[in-house]
Structures are given as structure tokens and as C-alpha cells.
Design an enzyme around this catalytic site. Structure first.
Site, short mmCIF file in Angstrom:
data_model
loop_
_atom_site.label_atom_id
_atom_site.label_comp_id
_atom_site.label_asym_id
_atom_site.label_seq_id
_atom_site.Cartn_x
_atom_site.Cartn_y
_atom_site.Cartn_z
N GLY A 14 0.84 -1.20 0.00
CA GLY A 14 0.00 0.00 0.00
C GLY A 14 0.86 1.24 0.00
NE ARG A 17 -5.10 6.29 -2.98
CZ ARG A 17 -6.40 6.08 -3.16
NH1 ARG A 17 -6.83 4.92 -3.59
NH2 ARG A 17 -7.27 7.04 -2.88
CE1 TYR A 157 -8.00 0.13 9.61
CE2 TYR A 157 -8.18 1.00 11.84
CZ TYR A 157 -7.52 0.93 10.63
OH TYR A 157 -6.37 1.68 10.44
#
Length: 247
Positions: A14, A17, A157
Site C-alpha cells: 500500500g 497512497r 478494523y
């Protein structure tokens, strides 16, 4: 304390960004060869590479899904042919799909757990098999303060981020004798697109809860990651460092 990563190979999942881009840039600025992975946005990835200017020559972009075993194995197989040694893996790829548990659908639960936790498992497994041969490595999981606090609306999450910390604890005990350290960094609210969708009133409320009364910057997270990835942190493993402004 300035860290030198000249010619060291660093993987940031990742890495094009948000916090990941900040980490990739920080490693590039210190001389590293960075492999930044991303899942889908080709335009954003290429734009990020262009923004790095001459440093972009040391930035390798790799597009794949970190939760897909075949893709991860193909990545590590190709990388082993390209590079003699990988020094650092930063497990940063992550997503949020928030909802209260009573309304949280199974697809959202699975998707968050797959990217955030299964992706960490698959990438770390590949890294360990590679790093053990050289008896050196740094693995850093980008967890979250949510893994400790359990923020409302983020059961999936928070569970995935707590899982990253537990995994780091276990893995650090397995690979320490091979010269590999495994740690977590737990950011709080950091100014990135990951939290850009939060309502304005919610942002104001969260800032009142932060003792420093502001959200953090990606550079402030990068400083901690650079230290844990450096030779100076050789005796630090199995730990989790919060960067949350005091939450």
C-alpha cells in the site's frame, strides 16, 4: 538520529497512497530501493512515482492483492530473482469498511480481515523465508491505535489491527535467533485519505479527544518506522509503538 538506507531493499505494501506513500518517500530520501505495492489505482501509482523525480528511479511499483496467496508468491518469486536481499518489509496495506456490529455485513468483515490481517500474514511469510537465509531483516506492521482502543463502528478494523500486534509478538519469538525483528507501529488519527470520509463534526470530536489537539502527519509516522527499520533498533522486537498524540 539520521538513518541511512542506501542500497537497502525496502517493501512497502500500500505504498503509493496515504501513510504508505509517506513511508516510501522517506525511505527513498535515505537512499533505499523501494518496492511499493498497490491494489488497483494505476493512475495514482504512476503519479506518485512521477512526483518522486529522480528518486523515482529507485522506486519499483508492483500491482497485486496482498490477500491473494498466488499473487503474493509470484511477487516474492520474482523479487528473489531480482534482488539478492530484502532488508525491510512494511505491512502497510489496509482498508476500512466501518459500521456498527449489528449492521456490519459479512462481506465487509471478510474484506477488511483479508487485506489487513491475512495480507500481513502472507507478506510476512514470504519475507521470513527470504530473510532467514541472510539472517537479517526488519518487519514492521502498520497497526492502529484502534487495535487497543476499539473505536465504535470499527469492530472489523480494530480486530484486524489487534491481530497484527498479536502476530508480531508471536513471529518475533520465532525469528529473533535469525536476526529478524518484528514490530508494530500504531498510528492514531493521521491526515490521509483513509480518514478523509469522516464527517466534519466527527473530526472535531476526535480532535478534542487527542491531548495534542490535532491529527498527525505522515512524516511523524515515518520517523518511527525509519528507526525501527534501522540497524540502531537491533534490540527492539515484539513491541508496538503508538503515534497517536496521546490518545
Amino acid at each position: 538520529m539520521e538513518q541511512d538506507f542506501k542500497d537497502k531493499v525496502v517493501i512497502v505494501t500500500g505504498g503509493t497512497r496515504g501513510i504508505g506513500a509517506g513511508l516510501s518517500k522517506a525511505f527513498l530520501e535515505r537512499g533505499a530501493i523501494v518496492y511499493a505495492t498497490y491494489a488497483g489505482n494505476d493512475e495514482k501509482a504512476q503519479s506518485f512515482k512521477s512526483e518522486m523525480g529522480s528518486m523515482g528511479e529507485r522506486l519499483e511499483l508492483r500491482k497485486f492483492d496482498v490477500s491473494n496467496r498466488e499473487m503474493v508468491e509470484a511477487f516474492w518469486s520474482a523479487l528473489t530473482e531480482e534482488r539478492e536481499q530484502v532488508h525491510v518489509l512494511v505491512n502497510n496495506a489496509g482498508i476500512r469498511e466501518d459500521n456498527i456490529l449489528a449492521s456490519l455485513d459479512e462481506t465487509s468483515w471478510d474484506r477488511v480481515m483479508d487485506i489487513n490481517l491475512k495480507g500481513t500474514y502472507l507478506m510476512s511469510q514470504g519475507a521470513v523465508l527470504h530473510m532467514m537465509r541472510k539472517r537479517y531483516g526488519r518487519i514492521i506492521n502498520m497497526s492502529s491505535v484502534g487495535g487497543r482502543l476499539g473505536l465504535p463502528g470499527q469492530a472489523n478494523y480494530s480486530a484486524s489491527k489487534a491481530g497484527q500486534m498479536a502476530m508480531a509478538k508471536s513471529l518475533s519469538k520465532e525469528v529473533g535467533k535469525r536476526g529478524i525483528t518484528v514490530n508494530c507501529v500504531m498510528p492514531g488519527f493521521i491526515e490521509t485519505e483513509l480518514i478523509a470520509d469522516l464527517p466534519e463534526e466527527q473530526v472535531k470530536e476526535y480532535k478534542t479527544q487527542v491531548p495534542l489537539k490535532r491529527f498527525g502527519q505522515t512524516e511523524e509516522v515515518a520517523h518511527a518506522v525509519l528507526f525501527l527499520a534501522s540497524d540502531k533498533a537491533a534490540y527492539i522486537t515484539g513491541t508496538s509503538l503508538e503515534i497517536s498524540g496521546g490518545l
